[in-house]
Design a protein around this motif. Sequence first.
Motif, PDB file in Angstrom:
ATOM      1  N   THR A  78      -8.576  -4.663 -17.895  1.00  0.00           N
ATOM      2  CA  THR A  78      -8.509  -5.982 -17.291  1.00  0.00           C
ATOM      3  C   THR A  78      -9.191  -5.945 -15.928  1.00  0.00           C
ATOM      4  N   THR A  79      -9.418  -7.116 -15.373  1.00  0.00           N
ATOM      5  CA  THR A  79     -10.009  -7.172 -14.048  1.00  0.00           C
ATOM      6  C   THR A  79      -8.911  -7.350 -13.008  1.00  0.00           C
ATOM      7  N   VAL A  80      -8.942  -6.523 -11.968  1.00  0.00           N
ATOM      8  CA  VAL A  80      -8.042  -6.676 -10.816  1.00  0.00           C
ATOM      9  C   VAL A  80      -8.915  -6.463  -9.584  1.00  0.00           C
ATOM     10  N   PRO A  81      -9.316  -7.541  -8.901  1.00  0.00           N
ATOM     11  CA  PRO A  81     -10.308  -7.412  -7.826  1.00  0.00           C
ATOM     12  C   PRO A  81      -9.942  -6.430  -6.725  1.00  0.00           C
ATOM     13  N   THR A  82      -8.640  -6.223  -6.463  1.00  0.00           N
ATOM     14  CA  THR A  82      -8.281  -5.319  -5.362  1.00  0.00           C
ATOM     15  C   THR A  82      -7.967  -3.888  -5.823  1.00  0.00           C
ATOM     16  N   TYR A  83      -8.173  -3.579  -7.100  1.00  0.00           N
ATOM     17  CA  TYR A  83      -8.077  -2.181  -7.525  1.00  0.00           C
ATOM     18  C   TYR A  83      -9.479  -1.565  -7.469  1.00  0.00           C
TER      19      TYR A  83
ATOM     20  N   VAL B 241       0.846  -1.192   0.000  1.00  0.00           N
ATOM     21  CA  VAL B 241       0.000   0.000   0.000  1.00  0.00           C
ATOM     22  C   VAL B 241       0.887   1.250   0.000  1.00  0.00           C
ATOM     23  N   LEU B 242       0.628   2.192  -0.908  1.00  0.00           N
ATOM     24  CA  LEU B 242       1.344   3.473  -0.922  1.00  0.00           C
ATOM     25  C   LEU B 242       0.346   4.594  -0.699  1.00  0.00           C
ATOM     26  N   ASP B 243       0.595   5.445   0.286  1.00  0.00           N
ATOM     27  CA  ASP B 243      -0.337   6.533   0.616  1.00  0.00           C
ATOM     28  C   ASP B 243      -1.781   6.041   0.694  1.00  0.00           C
ATOM     29  N   GLY B 244      -1.977   4.902   1.331  1.00  0.00           N
ATOM     30  CA  GLY B 244      -3.337   4.397   1.541  1.00  0.00           C
ATOM     31  C   GLY B 244      -3.969   3.716   0.334  1.00  0.00           C
ATOM     32  N   VAL B 245      -3.216   3.587  -0.771  1.00  0.00           N
ATOM     33  CA  VAL B 245      -3.774   3.005  -1.995  1.00  0.00           C
ATOM     34  C   VAL B 245      -3.069   1.680  -2.316  1.00  0.00           C
ATOM     35  N   ILE B 246      -3.864   0.634  -2.572  1.00  0.00           N
ATOM     36  CA  ILE B 246      -3.306  -0.693  -2.867  1.00  0.00           C
ATOM     37  C   ILE B 246      -2.560  -0.673  -4.194  1.00  0.00           C
ATOM     38  N   GLN B 247      -1.302  -1.093  -4.170  1.00  0.00           N
ATOM     39  CA  GLN B 247      -0.500  -1.183  -5.400  1.00  0.00           C
ATOM     40  C   GLN B 247      -0.486  -2.608  -5.932  1.00  0.00           C
ATOM     41  N   LEU B 248      -0.405  -3.580  -5.035  1.00  0.00           N
ATOM     42  CA  LEU B 248      -0.512  -4.964  -5.488  1.00  0.00           C
ATOM     43  C   LEU B 248      -0.827  -5.889  -4.333  1.00  0.00           C
ATOM     44  N   THR B 249      -1.437  -7.015  -4.670  1.00  0.00           N
ATOM     45  CA  THR B 249      -1.580  -8.109  -3.707  1.00  0.00           C
ATOM     46  C   THR B 249      -1.006  -9.353  -4.372  1.00  0.00           C
ATOM     47  N   GLU B 250      -0.527 -10.280  -3.541  1.00  0.00           N
ATOM     48  CA  GLU B 250       0.079 -11.493  -4.097  1.00  0.00           C
ATOM     49  C   GLU B 250      -0.907 -12.289  -4.953  1.00  0.00           C
TER      50      GLU B 250
ATOM     51  N   VAL C 258       7.813   1.400 -24.123  1.00  0.00           N
ATOM     52  CA  VAL C 258       7.850   2.050 -22.809  1.00  0.00           C
ATOM     53  C   VAL C 258       6.603   1.608 -22.053  1.00  0.00           C
ATOM     54  N   ILE C 259       6.800   1.144 -20.828  1.00  0.00           N
ATOM     55  CA  ILE C 259       5.679   0.716 -19.987  1.00  0.00           C
ATOM     56  C   ILE C 259       5.618   1.641 -18.780  1.00  0.00           C
ATOM     57  N   VAL C 260       4.494   2.327 -18.617  1.00  0.00           N
ATOM     58  CA  VAL C 260       4.355   3.265 -17.503  1.00  0.00           C
ATOM     59  C   VAL C 260       3.460   2.626 -16.441  1.00  0.00           C
ATOM     60  N   ASP C 261       4.134   2.003 -15.459  1.00  0.00           N
ATOM     61  CA  ASP C 261       3.428   1.334 -14.366  1.00  0.00           C
ATOM     62  C   ASP C 261       3.379   2.320 -13.205  1.00  0.00           C
ATOM     63  N   SER C 262       2.435   3.243 -13.302  1.00  0.00           N
ATOM     64  CA  SER C 262       2.469   4.354 -12.356  1.00  0.00           C
ATOM     65  C   SER C 262       1.306   4.303 -11.381  1.00  0.00           C
ATOM     66  N   SER C 263       1.498   4.925 -10.226  1.00  0.00           N
ATOM     67  CA  SER C 263       0.417   5.053  -9.260  1.00  0.00           C
ATOM     68  C   SER C 263      -0.574   6.110  -9.750  1.00  0.00           C
ATOM     69  N   ASP C 264      -1.593   6.386  -8.966  1.00  0.00           N
ATOM     70  CA  ASP C 264      -2.655   7.292  -9.387  1.00  0.00           C
ATOM     71  C   ASP C 264      -2.162   8.746  -9.424  1.00  0.00           C
ATOM     72  N   PRO C 265      -2.868   9.597 -10.208  1.00  0.00           N
ATOM     73  CA  PRO C 265      -2.370  10.975 -10.396  1.00  0.00           C
ATOM     74  C   PRO C 265      -2.530  11.929  -9.210  1.00  0.00           C
TER      75      PRO C 265
ATOM     76  N   VAL D 284      10.789   0.836 -18.329  1.00  0.00           N
ATOM     77  CA  VAL D 284       9.675   0.791 -17.383  1.00  0.00           C
ATOM     78  C   VAL D 284       9.767   2.048 -16.510  1.00  0.00           C
ATOM     79  N   ILE D 285       8.667   2.794 -16.426  1.00  0.00           N
ATOM     80  CA  ILE D 285       8.589   3.942 -15.507  1.00  0.00           C
ATOM     81  C   ILE D 285       7.702   3.529 -14.339  1.00  0.00           C
ATOM     82  N   GLY D 286       8.165   3.756 -13.097  1.00  0.00           N
ATOM     83  CA  GLY D 286       7.443   3.253 -11.918  1.00  0.00           C
ATOM     84  C   GLY D 286       7.753   1.770 -11.754  1.00  0.00           C
ATOM     85  N   GLY D 287       6.761   1.023 -11.278  1.00  0.00           N
ATOM     86  CA  GLY D 287       6.937  -0.441 -11.228  1.00  0.00           C
ATOM     87  C   GLY D 287       8.067  -0.913 -10.342  1.00  0.00           C
ATOM     88  N   GLY D 288       8.390  -0.142  -9.288  1.00  0.00           N
ATOM     89  CA  GLY D 288       9.532  -0.460  -8.436  1.00  0.00           C
ATOM     90  C   GLY D 288       9.458  -1.812  -7.753  1.00  0.00           C
ATOM     91  N   ASP D 289       8.266  -2.378  -7.643  1.00  0.00           N
ATOM     92  CA  ASP D 289       8.120  -3.710  -7.039  1.00  0.00           C
ATOM     93  C   ASP D 289       8.809  -4.796  -7.863  1.00  0.00           C
TER      94      ASP D 289
END
Length: 292
Positions: free
Chosen positions: A223-228, A49-58, A156-163, A84-89
């Motif tokens: 795509t579907t991501v249940p935790t987004y 979670v970054l700043d209260g927002v889910i970035q990924l779940t296993e 270029v893949i921009v895997d970025s958090s929300d604006p 890749v921009i972002g995507g630090g995980d």
Amino acid sequence: VIPGWFSEISPMWPGEAHSLKVEKILFQGKSDYQNVMVFQSSTYGKVLVLDGVIQLTERDECAYQEMITHLPLCSIPNPKKVLVIGGGDGGVLREVSRHSSVEQIDICEIDKMVVDVSKQFFPDVAVGYEDPRVNLHIGDGVAFLKAVPEGTYDAVIVDSSDPIGPAQELFEKPFFESVAKALRPGGVVCTQAESIWLHMHIIEDIVANCRQIFKGSVNYAWTTVPTYPSGVIGFMLCSTEGPSVDFKHPVNPIDTDENCSKSKRPLRFYNSEIHSAAFCLPSFAKKVIEAK
Ligand code: AAT
């Protein structure tokens, strides 16, 4: 707020908050850019979670990381240089590294804490860093791209958090202009482009900007991501002027056994059918996106 549960509350999805039951908080820190938290959930594995927002779940990260990577890379023959921009995980890196044609994978993530936390708590995601083709740069993706020589990358893949927060500029026109410059003719970009249920106004702006900047094709996929938020997330896929790219008909398939070498876990979500299907839009979204 329900005790013992994590609720994802943000002005970007007012009036709703998806919640997960927390087994244990594993990490809490504050970097120069954001609050970083990792917890063990009861039903989705570990959660970043970054700043209260889910970035990924296993449990559901495959749906996002595989799609944001293979939608662009399977749409062009022999991608060699990828940024890749972002995507630090490291999840997108893990997916890019399935492509044997790729020779160089550069990544620019703003927050070193995300990289370190992923290596500590999400080894199956951070495994992406073990590929020798990967070069990690810690810094702002906007500044990084400005310094890239023209025509450098195939994708270029921009895997970025929300604006809201450090990713704000990654949704603005000047950023898309520097992405276009950094791509070779007929090169492709795929950016995180929010939810058709929640963010049609953001998507509308991105599409309008991209239609001006990218003279090849401009498409929205999802795509579907249940935790987004709202359970879905979309991507903006564009190509620059040059050899034409038909995103809906992948030319570089990956869903064969040999492409998923023994050392890597097999693909869980992506296949060629879901690639093409991802571009089919509900009528309400189609009306807005195709009118731009
Ligand atoms: N792969 C997990 C999904 C993400 S991660 C988004 C990453 O973008 C974060 O690690 C964040 O630190 C990084 N980031 C944010 N701003 C910048 C920037 N300006 N330059 C480089 N990296 C940046 C996305 C989750 C989407 C959530 C949807 N609600």
